[in-house]
Design an enzyme around this catalytic site. Structure first.
Site, PDB file in Angstrom:
ATOM      1  N   GLU A 135      -9.904  -8.032  -3.409  1.00  0.00           N
ATOM      2  CA  GLU A 135      -8.805  -8.753  -3.855  1.00  0.00           C
ATOM      3  C   GLU A 135      -9.446  -9.486  -5.056  1.00  0.00           C
ATOM      4  O   GLU A 135      -8.890  -9.803  -6.134  1.00  0.00           O
ATOM      5  CB  GLU A 135      -7.956  -9.382  -3.014  1.00  0.00           C
ATOM      6  CG  GLU A 135      -7.166  -8.284  -2.128  1.00  0.00           C
ATOM      7  CD  GLU A 135      -7.701  -7.909  -0.870  1.00  0.00           C
ATOM      8  OE1 GLU A 135      -9.015  -7.824  -0.823  1.00  0.00           O
ATOM      9  OE2 GLU A 135      -7.099  -7.564   0.031  1.00  0.00           O
ATOM     10  N   GLY A 142      -5.735  -4.523   1.618  1.00  0.00           N
ATOM     11  CA  GLY A 142      -4.592  -4.403   2.706  1.00  0.00           C
ATOM     12  C   GLY A 142      -4.996  -3.365   3.481  1.00  0.00           C
ATOM     13  O   GLY A 142      -4.563  -3.433   4.726  1.00  0.00           O
ATOM     14  N   ALA A 152      -2.949  -2.664  -0.712  1.00  0.00           N
ATOM     15  CA  ALA A 152      -1.694  -2.757  -1.230  1.00  0.00           C
ATOM     16  C   ALA A 152      -1.422  -2.036  -2.656  1.00  0.00           C
ATOM     17  O   ALA A 152      -2.492  -1.685  -3.201  1.00  0.00           O
ATOM     18  CB  ALA A 152      -1.324  -4.298  -1.786  1.00  0.00           C
ATOM     19  N   GLU A 206      -7.109  -4.885   5.908  1.00  0.00           N
ATOM     20  CA  GLU A 206      -6.232  -5.914   6.679  1.00  0.00           C
ATOM     21  C   GLU A 206      -5.534  -5.119   7.746  1.00  0.00           C
ATOM     22  O   GLU A 206      -5.441  -5.791   8.894  1.00  0.00           O
ATOM     23  CB  GLU A 206      -5.438  -6.677   5.953  1.00  0.00           C
ATOM     24  CG  GLU A 206      -6.407  -7.387   4.985  1.00  0.00           C
ATOM     25  CD  GLU A 206      -5.579  -8.128   3.934  1.00  0.00           C
ATOM     26  OE1 GLU A 206      -4.997  -7.643   2.957  1.00  0.00           O
ATOM     27  OE2 GLU A 206      -5.622  -9.441   3.714  1.00  0.00           O
TER      28      GLU A 206
HETATM   29  N1  3HC Z   1      -2.741   0.585  -5.952  1.00  0.00           N
HETATM   30  C1  3HC Z   1      -2.259   1.149  -6.848  1.00  0.00           C
HETATM   31  N2  3HC Z   1      -3.162   2.303  -7.357  1.00  0.00           N
HETATM   32  C2  3HC Z   1      -4.397   2.453  -7.028  1.00  0.00           C
HETATM   33  C3  3HC Z   1      -4.887   1.518  -5.969  1.00  0.00           C
HETATM   34  C4  3HC Z   1      -4.035   0.423  -5.485  1.00  0.00           C
HETATM   35  N3  3HC Z   1      -4.564  -0.428  -4.496  1.00  0.00           N
HETATM   36  N4  3HC Z   1      -6.209   1.897  -5.837  1.00  0.00           N
HETATM   37  C5  3HC Z   1      -6.339   3.031  -6.620  1.00  0.00           C
HETATM   38  N5  3HC Z   1      -5.290   3.168  -7.330  1.00  0.00           N
HETATM   39  C6  3HC Z   1      -4.864   4.458  -8.313  1.00  0.00           C
HETATM   40  C7  3HC Z   1      -5.941   4.078  -9.482  1.00  0.00           C
HETATM   41  O1  3HC Z   1      -5.117   3.447 -10.533  1.00  0.00           O
HETATM   42  C8  3HC Z   1      -5.941   5.809  -9.792  1.00  0.00           C
HETATM   43  O2  3HC Z   1      -4.730   6.094 -10.709  1.00  0.00           O
HETATM   44  P1  3HC Z   1      -4.558   7.080 -11.614  1.00  0.00           P
HETATM   45  O3  3HC Z   1      -5.357   8.441 -10.875  1.00  0.00           O
HETATM   46  O4  3HC Z   1      -3.328   7.120 -11.776  1.00  0.00           O
HETATM   47  O5  3HC Z   1      -5.606   6.723 -12.722  1.00  0.00           O
HETATM   48  C9  3HC Z   1      -6.034   6.411  -8.559  1.00  0.00           C
HETATM   49  O6  3HC Z   1      -5.674   5.563  -7.495  1.00  0.00           O
HETATM   50  C10 3HC Z   1      -7.459   6.715  -8.299  1.00  0.00           C
HETATM   51  O7  3HC Z   1      -8.255   5.647  -8.409  1.00  0.00           O
HETATM   52  P2  3HC Z   1      -9.615   5.788  -8.976  1.00  0.00           P
HETATM   53  O8  3HC Z   1     -10.010   6.427  -9.982  1.00  0.00           O
HETATM   54  O9  3HC Z   1     -10.294   4.275  -9.018  1.00  0.00           O
HETATM   55  O10 3HC Z   1     -10.635   6.738  -7.818  1.00  0.00           O
HETATM   56  P3  3HC Z   1     -11.916   6.378  -6.897  1.00  0.00           P
HETATM   57  O11 3HC Z   1     -11.914   7.426  -6.061  1.00  0.00           O
HETATM   58  O12 3HC Z   1     -13.012   6.185  -8.015  1.00  0.00           O
HETATM   59  O13 3HC Z   1     -11.792   4.839  -6.199  1.00  0.00           O
HETATM   60  C11 3HC Z   1     -10.948   3.418  -4.930  1.00  0.00           C
HETATM   61  C12 3HC Z   1     -11.010   4.792  -5.191  1.00  0.00           C
HETATM   62  C13 3HC Z   1     -12.406   2.800  -4.364  1.00  0.00           C
HETATM   63  C14 3HC Z   1      -9.898   2.997  -4.023  1.00  0.00           C
HETATM   64  C15 3HC Z   1     -10.614   2.299  -6.146  1.00  0.00           C
HETATM   65  O14 3HC Z   1      -9.490   2.903  -6.750  1.00  0.00           O
HETATM   66  C16 3HC Z   1     -10.494   1.038  -5.911  1.00  0.00           C
HETATM   67  O15 3HC Z   1     -11.317   0.291  -5.951  1.00  0.00           O
HETATM   68  N6  3HC Z   1      -9.001   0.578  -5.839  1.00  0.00           N
HETATM   69  C17 3HC Z   1      -8.766  -0.772  -5.649  1.00  0.00           C
HETATM   70  C18 3HC Z   1      -8.706  -1.193  -4.226  1.00  0.00           C
HETATM   71  C19 3HC Z   1      -8.125  -2.672  -4.375  1.00  0.00           C
HETATM   72  O16 3HC Z   1      -8.636  -3.428  -5.163  1.00  0.00           O
HETATM   73  N7  3HC Z   1      -7.478  -2.771  -3.246  1.00  0.00           N
HETATM   74  C20 3HC Z   1      -7.100  -4.443  -2.992  1.00  0.00           C
HETATM   75  C21 3HC Z   1      -5.539  -4.041  -3.372  1.00  0.00           C
HETATM   76  S1  3HC Z   1      -4.905  -5.905  -3.412  1.00  0.00           S
HETATM   77  C22 3HC Z   1      -4.453  -5.912  -1.953  1.00  0.00           C
HETATM   78  O17 3HC Z   1      -4.741  -4.848  -0.891  1.00  0.00           O
HETATM   79  C23 3HC Z   1      -3.819  -7.194  -1.629  1.00  0.00           C
HETATM   80  C24 3HC Z   1      -3.377  -7.480  -0.101  1.00  0.00           C
HETATM   81  O18 3HC Z   1      -4.541  -8.459   0.281  1.00  0.00           O
HETATM   82  C25 3HC Z   1      -2.155  -8.065   0.317  1.00  0.00           C
END
Ligand code: 3HC
Ligand code: NAI
Length: 694
Positions: free
Chosen positions: A125, A102, A61, A105
């Site tokens: 998450e 997501g 997400a 998912e």
């Molecule tokens: N939403 C919005 N922005 C995101 C994002 C997300 N889910 N995941 C990464 N980004 C953004 C980062 O903020 C960063 O932005 P920036 O360049 O402006 O700083 C850019 O993407 C690149 O991220 P990283 O520097 O972390 O890049 P990496 O290649 O090192 O890592 C990744 C990529 C493994 C995907 C890492 O970014 C990460 O762990 N992201 C979070 C993943 C996460 O927590 N997902 C769950 C989201 S909540 C959800 O899905 C709810 C659902 O269950 C309903």
């Protein structure tokens, strides 16, 4: 366009195309639904492939949409996944690099999943203080089994796709061209007649589900005290096991909506974005060329030099370690080896890896051995004269373009730079002790530090797994400058009526890893004494409690002398309240004619934390830190500030700056109130109804 749609000989390919990580924001979600509809309406299409462009299938997400109207606007992720799952034509998710949250998912809603090896699969998450909110707590246990799923959901940790090859999650893990393999797979299943499988229809088989869930609860209770999310993950999984898919899904949704509003989730999201924001410097563009770092020099093999060297060795970078005397050099090298041996003993490092790392270390007494170094980090005694000697020598021997860094914690980096004829190549790299363990690195930007030097050091920080935060030059930089105000308040409170154990207990209950007095006993009370002695000369107008000096005059420097603010027994780090110290504190108050009063835990927390906030605000006003989240990252990664509160500046926003201002004004009007000079920006932001983070 956040989603691309193409057809390939009877197969529709829906490609998420929302850089950088194909976050499932509103436009991406809408694009997937449109693509599905187009595919249903095209009689030539027999099957659908869902895939991601660029460096991810999907990172989940879009976190930036949380708590905004877009997050709940249709099509929500739940709607998208239902559309995938209910598609009459089979949907094949083709996963590479990253399928998280997501994203995973969404893939679980597909009828089939194929993956490239090496993809990171996770439901992370919980690390953002929430739980998977689009069916993850229901479908993952049905795909890979209760135990493996609950472990992934509660830890948030990624698992490589090849490790899940036989888990029931993937139909195939394919080497080679994923796109080609996906098309071939889709054609195969497109030719099948009858219904396509849905993960939601699978059963959760477990010989003792209730027992395992209880075990998970007990484990989580021990490790997630401050965070509600891990408990809710278990609740949702349990509901699905006991009451079936739909009821489980309903509870998951309810928990998601509640958790996303919690201060804990806000704090964790703040830290997630804060860490990434810290690595960006406003006037240093992302495409600034960086200098090559193949070989590092470290000067001084003491407490810090040894730990600093280990960071580079761990990352496979050869290090030349320089000392003035053979004995000190041998001691330093032996300490490094001993540290690695301890890690081997714990089973966290292979013996051959220890030898590989030690083989990268070259001890020396000669500056000539530094002539090839691309970066040289100085960690010698904290005296300007010694630093001058070292930097003048470095200026003679280092190759042109080598970066010269100082680990000084209190000295002026601009003065150090001026000892060389290349101040543009000089920068502060302030590591924290133990330097091989602590995540924080303050990168001190001198007046003349070149932009490519900064860009290089920030990139290096990532490589050695540090959280780097840029600080301007000032006494104590960001972290120590703020902590001084916090310690000042702690000492005043002893004078006014508190005892060390009460202060420590109150702030530890707030969530700090260690209170100021236990901390000071660990670090050595003589360090603060030396700093105060300098302050008495340099800033005679600044008012300090002399109570800590009295303690040092008693020879109580902390754990290393068997006593400090607390008593210690040999071989035991437990802090026992000290009768001698309590008597000394009492006598001190009497001599100062201070009537001791009961100080509440609330006052202790306010005075300590708001002292940090007030100084943090001044640091922002002066441009020493460029954003409030940088300050929070310093405190979360270097000073044990409770993660669930998101750092001092976010905490101040949560309390409300109006309330912070009022408290500071109140304390300023009391005894020892001269230590409180309200930062103008707090009053200004409070008047505008704003916070440090907007
Ligand atoms: N939403 C919005 N922005 C995101 C994002 C997300 N889910 N995941 C990464 N980004 C953004 C980062 O903020 C960063 O932005 P920036 O360049 O402006 O700083 C850019 O993407 C690149 O991220 P990283 O520097 O972390 O890049 P990496 O290649 O090192 O890592 C990744 C990529 C493994 C995907 C890492 O970014 C990460 O762990 N992201 C979070 C993943 C996460 O927590 N997902 C769950 C989201 S909540 C959800 O899905 C709810 C659902 O269950 C309903
Ligand atoms: P230390 O006393 O443990 O180590 C200093 C080492 O430098 C000694 O081994 C000494 O022999 C060597 N040395 C002295 N002069 C030298 C010279 N001219 N050339 C080569 N080697 C020389 O000190 P520590 O604690 O490692 O501190 C080093 C630096 O790191 C200081 O600037 C200190 O302010 C800073 N620092 C210390 C922290 C700590 O917690 N100890 C935290 C952050 C920074």
């Amino acid at each position: 366009m956040a989603v691309d749609y193409t057809t390939h000989d009877g197969v529709a390919v829906i490609t998420l195309n929302n850089p950088p990580v194909n976050g499932l924001g509103l436009s991406t979600r809408a694009g997937i639904v449109d693509g599905l509809e187009r595919a249903q309406n095209d009689p030539a299409v027999k099957a659908i492939v869902l895939t991601g462009a660029g460096k991810a299938f999907s990172g989940g997400a879009d976190i930036t949409e949380f708590n905004t109207p877009k997050a709940t606007q249709e099509p929500t992720l739940g709607t998208v996944i239902r559309a995938v799952e209910n598609s009459p034509k089979p949907v094949v998710a083709a996963i590479h690099s990253v399928a998280m949250g997501g994203g995973l998912e969404l893939a679980l809603g597909a009828h089939y999943r194929i993956a490239a090896p090496g993809a990171q699969i996770a439901l992370p998450e919980v690390k953002l203080g929430i739980l998977p909110g689009a069916g993850g707590t229901q479908r993952l246990p049905r795909a890979i089994g209760l135990e493996a799923a609950l472990n992934m959901i509660v830890s948030g940790a990624p698992v490589p796709s090849e490790q899940l090859a036989d888990s029931g999650l993937f139909d195939e893990v394919v080497e080679g061209d994923l796109a080609e393999a996906a098309l071939a797979f889709a054609r195969k299943v497109g030719a099948k007649t009858g219904a396509h499988p849905k993960v939601r229809d699978r059963k959760i088989e477990h010989p003792n589900a209730a027992g395992f869930i209880q075990f998970a609860r007990n484990t989580v209770a021990g490790i997630a005290k401050q965070f509600p999310a891990p408990h809710k993950c278990i609740d949702a999984v349990e509901a699905g096991v006991k009451n079936g898919f739909d009821k489980g899904l309903a509870l998951e949704r309810e928990c998601f909506l509640a958790l996303v509003q919690t201060p804990e989730s806000r704090a964790l999201r703040h830290a997630f974005f804060g860490e990434r924001a810290a690595s960006k410097i406003a006037d240093v563009p992302a495409d600034t060329p960086v200098r090559e770092l193949k070989q590092v020099g470290v000067i001084g093999a003491g407490t810090m030099g040894g730990g600093i060297a280990m960071n580079f060795l761990n990352a496979g970078i050869p290090v030349t370690l320089l000392e003035t005397k053979q004995e000190a050099l041998d001691r330093g090298v032996a300490t490094i080896r001993k540290n690695y041996e301890a890690t081997v003993k714990k089973g966290k490092l292979k013996p051959e890896a220890l030898e590989q790392r030690m083989a990268l270390l070259k001890p020396t007494l000669s500056y000539d051995d530094l002539k090839d170094a691309d970066l040289i980090v100085e960690a010698v005694f904290e005296e300007l004269g010694v630093k001058e000697q070292v930097f003048r020598r470095l200026d003679e021997v280092a190759k042109p373009g080598a970066i010269l860094a100082s680990n000084t914690s209190t000295l002026d980096v601009d003065k150090i730079a001026a000892f060389t004829r290349r101040p543009q190549d000089v920068v502060g790299m302030h590591f924290f002790s133990p330097a091989n363990v602590m995540k924080l690195l303050e990168v001190v930007r001198g007046k003349e530090t070149a932009k490519d030097v900064l860009a290089t050091v920030m990139k290096l920080a990532k490589k050695i797994k540090k959280t780097a935060v840029v600080s301007g030059v000032c006494d104590g930089f960001i972290g120590n400058r703020m902590i001084e105000q916090y310690v000042r308040q702690a000492l005043f409170m002893l004078e006014e009526g508190a005892l060390p154990a009460q202060v420590d207990r109150a702030i530890e209950k707030f969530g700090f890893a260690m209170g100021p007095f236990r901390m000071s006993d660990l670090a050595g009370n003589d360090i603060g004494w030396a700093i105060r002695k300098r302050r008495y000369i340099e800033h005679p107008e600044m008012h300090y409690s002399k109570i800590a000096d009295r303690l040092c005059e008693m020879g109580r420097f902390g754990q290393k002398t068997g006593g400090g603010w607390y008593d210690y027994k040999a071989g035991d780090r437990t802090a026992y309240p000290s009768k001698v110290v309590d008597e000394m504190i009492d006598a001190f108050s009497k001599e100062a004619n201070t009537e001791r009063r009961k100080i509440s835990d609330e006052e202790i927390v306010e005075r300590l934390v708001f002292a940090l906030v007030n100084e943090g605000a001044k640091i922002l006003e002066e441009g020493i830190a460029s954003k409030a989240s940088d300050i929070d990252m310093v405190y979360l990664t270097g000073y044990g500030f409770p993660l669930h509160r998101g750092g001092p500046m976010l905490y101040a926003d949560t309390v409300g700056l109006y309330n912070v201002e009022r408290a500071i004004r109140r304390y300023a009007a009391r005894p020892n109130g001269d230590a409180w000079k309200l930062a103008p920006s707090i009053a200004k932001l409070a008047a505008e109804g704003r916070g440090f983070n907007g």
